[in-house]
Write a protein that holds these residues in place. Structure first.
Motif, PDB file in Angstrom:
ATOM      1  N   ARG A 215       0.825  -1.204   0.000  1.00  0.00           N
ATOM      2  CA  ARG A 215       0.000   0.000   0.000  1.00  0.00           C
ATOM      3  C   ARG A 215       0.865   1.261   0.000  1.00  0.00           C
ATOM      4  O   ARG A 215       0.563   2.227  -0.704  1.00  0.00           O
ATOM      5  N   ASP A 216       1.940   1.255   0.762  1.00  0.00           N
ATOM      6  CA  ASP A 216       2.811   2.436   0.834  1.00  0.00           C
ATOM      7  C   ASP A 216       3.406   2.773  -0.532  1.00  0.00           C
ATOM      8  O   ASP A 216       3.553   3.948  -0.888  1.00  0.00           O
ATOM      9  N   VAL A 217       3.756   1.740  -1.298  1.00  0.00           N
ATOM     10  CA  VAL A 217       4.317   1.979  -2.627  1.00  0.00           C
ATOM     11  C   VAL A 217       3.221   2.416  -3.597  1.00  0.00           C
ATOM     12  O   VAL A 217       3.428   3.308  -4.427  1.00  0.00           O
ATOM     13  N   ALA A 218       2.043   1.815  -3.489  1.00  0.00           N
ATOM     14  CA  ALA A 218       0.967   2.073  -4.452  1.00  0.00           C
ATOM     15  C   ALA A 218       0.457   3.506  -4.401  1.00  0.00           C
ATOM     16  O   ALA A 218      -0.092   3.997  -5.392  1.00  0.00           O
ATOM     17  N   VAL A 219       0.624   4.190  -3.276  1.00  0.00           N
ATOM     18  CA  VAL A 219       0.123   5.566  -3.165  1.00  0.00           C
ATOM     19  C   VAL A 219       1.188   6.603  -3.519  1.00  0.00           C
ATOM     20  O   VAL A 219       0.924   7.802  -3.443  1.00  0.00           O
ATOM     21  N   LEU A 220       2.376   6.162  -3.897  1.00  0.00           N
ATOM     22  CA  LEU A 220       3.387   7.110  -4.354  1.00  0.00           C
ATOM     23  C   LEU A 220       2.904   7.796  -5.626  1.00  0.00           C
ATOM     24  O   LEU A 220       2.257   7.165  -6.476  1.00  0.00           O
ATOM     25  N   PRO A 221       3.199   9.087  -5.801  1.00  0.00           N
ATOM     26  CA  PRO A 221       2.754   9.801  -7.011  1.00  0.00           C
ATOM     27  C   PRO A 221       3.187   9.105  -8.300  1.00  0.00           C
ATOM     28  O   PRO A 221       2.424   9.060  -9.274  1.00  0.00           O
ATOM     29  N   GLU A 222       4.405   8.565  -8.311  1.00  0.00           N
ATOM     30  CA  GLU A 222       4.890   7.896  -9.514  1.00  0.00           C
ATOM     31  C   GLU A 222       4.048   6.663  -9.835  1.00  0.00           C
ATOM     32  O   GLU A 222       3.713   6.400 -10.994  1.00  0.00           O
ATOM     33  N   ALA A 223       3.686   5.896  -8.789  1.00  0.00           N
ATOM     34  CA  ALA A 223       2.871   4.698  -8.994  1.00  0.00           C
ATOM     35  C   ALA A 223       1.472   5.068  -9.471  1.00  0.00           C
ATOM     36  O   ALA A 223       0.923   4.434 -10.381  1.00  0.00           O
ATOM     37  N   ILE A 224       0.878   6.100  -8.872  1.00  0.00           N
ATOM     38  CA  ILE A 224      -0.463   6.528  -9.282  1.00  0.00           C
ATOM     39  C   ILE A 224      -0.459   6.973 -10.739  1.00  0.00           C
ATOM     40  O   ILE A 224      -1.378   6.656 -11.514  1.00  0.00           O
ATOM     41  N   ALA A 225       0.569   7.721 -11.128  1.00  0.00           N
ATOM     42  CA  ALA A 225       0.660   8.185 -12.517  1.00  0.00           C
ATOM     43  C   ALA A 225       0.786   7.016 -13.485  1.00  0.00           C
ATOM     44  O   ALA A 225       0.143   6.996 -14.549  1.00  0.00           O
ATOM     45  N   ILE A 226       1.591   6.021 -13.115  1.00  0.00           N
ATOM     46  CA  ILE A 226       1.783   4.857 -13.984  1.00  0.00           C
ATOM     47  C   ILE A 226       0.490   4.060 -14.104  1.00  0.00           C
ATOM     48  O   ILE A 226       0.082   3.644 -15.198  1.00  0.00           O
ATOM     49  N   PHE A 227      -0.205   3.844 -12.986  1.00  0.00           N
ATOM     50  CA  PHE A 227      -1.455   3.088 -13.024  1.00  0.00           C
ATOM     51  C   PHE A 227      -2.520   3.822 -13.847  1.00  0.00           C
ATOM     52  O   PHE A 227      -3.287   3.201 -14.587  1.00  0.00           O
ATOM     53  N   SER A 228      -2.566   5.142 -13.717  1.00  0.00           N
ATOM     54  CA  SER A 228      -3.533   5.924 -14.497  1.00  0.00           C
ATOM     55  C   SER A 228      -3.229   5.827 -15.983  1.00  0.00           C
ATOM     56  O   SER A 228      -4.136   5.680 -16.820  1.00  0.00           O
ATOM     57  N   ALA A 229      -1.952   5.914 -16.320  1.00  0.00           N
ATOM     58  CA  ALA A 229      -1.551   5.857 -17.726  1.00  0.00           C
ATOM     59  C   ALA A 229      -1.913   4.515 -18.348  1.00  0.00           C
ATOM     60  O   ALA A 229      -2.428   4.450 -19.475  1.00  0.00           O
ATOM     61  N   ILE A 230      -1.678   3.442 -17.609  1.00  0.00           N
ATOM     62  CA  ILE A 230      -1.947   2.123 -18.192  1.00  0.00           C
ATOM     63  C   ILE A 230      -3.444   1.885 -18.346  1.00  0.00           C
ATOM     64  O   ILE A 230      -3.885   1.218 -19.296  1.00  0.00           O
ATOM     65  N   PHE A 231      -4.258   2.453 -17.442  1.00  0.00           N
ATOM     66  CA  PHE A 231      -5.706   2.340 -17.607  1.00  0.00           C
ATOM     67  C   PHE A 231      -6.148   3.037 -18.888  1.00  0.00           C
ATOM     68  O   PHE A 231      -6.918   2.477 -19.685  1.00  0.00           O
ATOM     69  N   VAL A 232      -5.681   4.251 -19.114  1.00  0.00           N
ATOM     70  CA  VAL A 232      -6.077   5.015 -20.302  1.00  0.00           C
ATOM     71  C   VAL A 232      -5.634   4.301 -21.575  1.00  0.00           C
ATOM     72  O   VAL A 232      -6.395   4.187 -22.552  1.00  0.00           O
TER      73      VAL A 232
END
Length: 406
Positions: A215-232
């Protein structure tokens, strides 16, 4: 880690060469190829499937949706399981489920049976690419990891380029024949059972500690940006290119499944070529910058498809989409596997794939439903959706790249 892999890792350390003598490499590549087969093989057959069961566009889109849906919920748990009990014990059963469920569709007598077996097949496919990329992170390091990651992406692109051609040709025989091809997953499962050894990993911590670290890693800004990009990326790719475009080309240009497959293959041809050069490209720009540039290529491609006056121009426009895909996916995967230690790697990749599957699941439903319900003709709806999504993705890529360069 297996002995052959250790020898190769030592002899190739610090180089960008591919460890051809590593048995793990071939299992990784084969598993990745299974993971991308599920949609690209049958996309050209969607018009035939629509006619065989007298379906609407929204209904035929469910053939993709029910396949990708299991991955949305299962992949994070499969990643956790792989981190706890080992990669080998997880990936081999998934390969068998994929092959049995997919091949069984060829014998389905109703659309309900097709959807049920596609759901089963989707369970098997849910984490194949996830675990393949995780294994790359486990077995290889540094420049060699980048080289293998790029080569894996190139193989994915090559397979995805061939699958529409194979699916289109087999679909010309009968709609059910391409599904028999999925049986190759059973053979890959047998090979993995013989050739794949369990990589070395850090001792697992308690489940509570594991989930907290994840969870600590998943909420990092870099992780959020990557997850958002892959969804799009996958929302647009599966909604616009893999679902709406085949139906649009069938209706407007009266193309056969084999002709549609040839055009869709342009994405993968370009993707395979660019991914094979990723080891060099990654030295030119950072991974986030490459993701932004990939979005620029996606948007340009969709606008080109919207403007294309003929199937030939559609194929040419799709080359740009493939270029974007070829730099975005290795960039995302490299970023994810380097964010965490080996203990968390499969879980993090599982979260990445969950977002990917969410995009795959919602894209086809959104594009077909909006086109059916919101426009006088579905073809007209698809054209509007192509230009709207193209503009949004293009502007996102340009804006993101300018911010990153600052």
């Amino acid at each position: 880690m297996g002995a052959d892999t250790e020898v190769d890792a030592e002899s190739d350390a610090g180089s960008e060469s591919i460890p051809w003598r590593s048995s793990a490499l071939y299992v990784i590549l084969s598993s990745s190829l299974m993971g991308v087969m599920g949609v690209s093989l049958i996309s050209p057959v969607l018009p035939e499937l629509r006619a065989a069961f007298e379906l609407s566009d929204a209904q035929v889109g469910l053939v993709i949706t029910v396949y990708t849906l299991p991955g949305v919920f299962l992949t994070p748990f499969i990643g956790l399981l792989a981190d706890r009990i080992g990669r080998r014990r997880v990936i081999i059963p998934l390969l068998f489920i994929f092959g049995i469920g997919g091949a069984g569709i060829a014998f389905a007598s109703s659309f309900t049976e097709v959807l049920a077996l596609r759901f089963l097949q989707g369970i098997g496919a849910s984490a194949l690419v996830t675990l393949a990329v995780t294994l790359i992170g486990d077995f290889y390091d540094g420049a060699q990891r980048n080289a293998v990651m790029g080569f894996n992406g190139s193989m994915l692109g090559t397979g995805a380029a061939l699958y529409p051609l194979v699916g289109g040709a087999l679909g010309g025989i009968r709609w059910s024949v391409p599904f028999l091809f999925f049986g190759i997953g059973i053979f890959v499962g047998i090979v993995a059972a013989v050739a794949l050894e369990e990589p070395e990993a850090d001792p697992p911590s308690s489940v509570g500690v594991y989930l907290g670290r994840l969870r600590d890693v998943a909420v990092l800004p870099e992780a959020i940006a990557i997850f958002s990009a892959i969804f799009v990326v996958f929302f647009v790719f599966y909604g616009a290119v893999q679902t709406a475009l085949p139906l649009l080309m069938s209706d407007e240009f009266d193309l056969s499944s084999s002709q549609i497959g040839l055009i869709l293959a342009m994405v993968s041809v370009a993707s395979a070529t660019v991914s094979s050069l990723y080891g060099r490209i990654s030295q030119w720009r950072t991974a986030p910058e490459l993701v932004a540039l990939g979005f620029v290529a996606y948007g340009t491609s969709l606008l080109g498809v919207w403007l294309a006056p003929s199937p030939v121009f559609v194929g040419v426009s799709l080359l740009a989409f493939g270029v974007g895909f070829g730099i975005v996916m290795p960039s995302i995967d490299t970023t994810v596997v380097t964010l965490v230690s080996s203990e968390l790697r499969a879980g993090m990749m599982g979260m990445r794939t969950s977002m990917l599957r969410l995009g795959q699941t919602l894209g086809p439903v959104a594009f077909t439903f909006i086109a059916d319900a919101g426009f006088e003709t579905s073809s007209g709806g698809y054209r509007v959706l192509l230009v709207v999504s193209g503009v949004i993705v293009l502007l996102s890529g340009v804006g993101g790249y300018l911010l990153l360069r600052r």
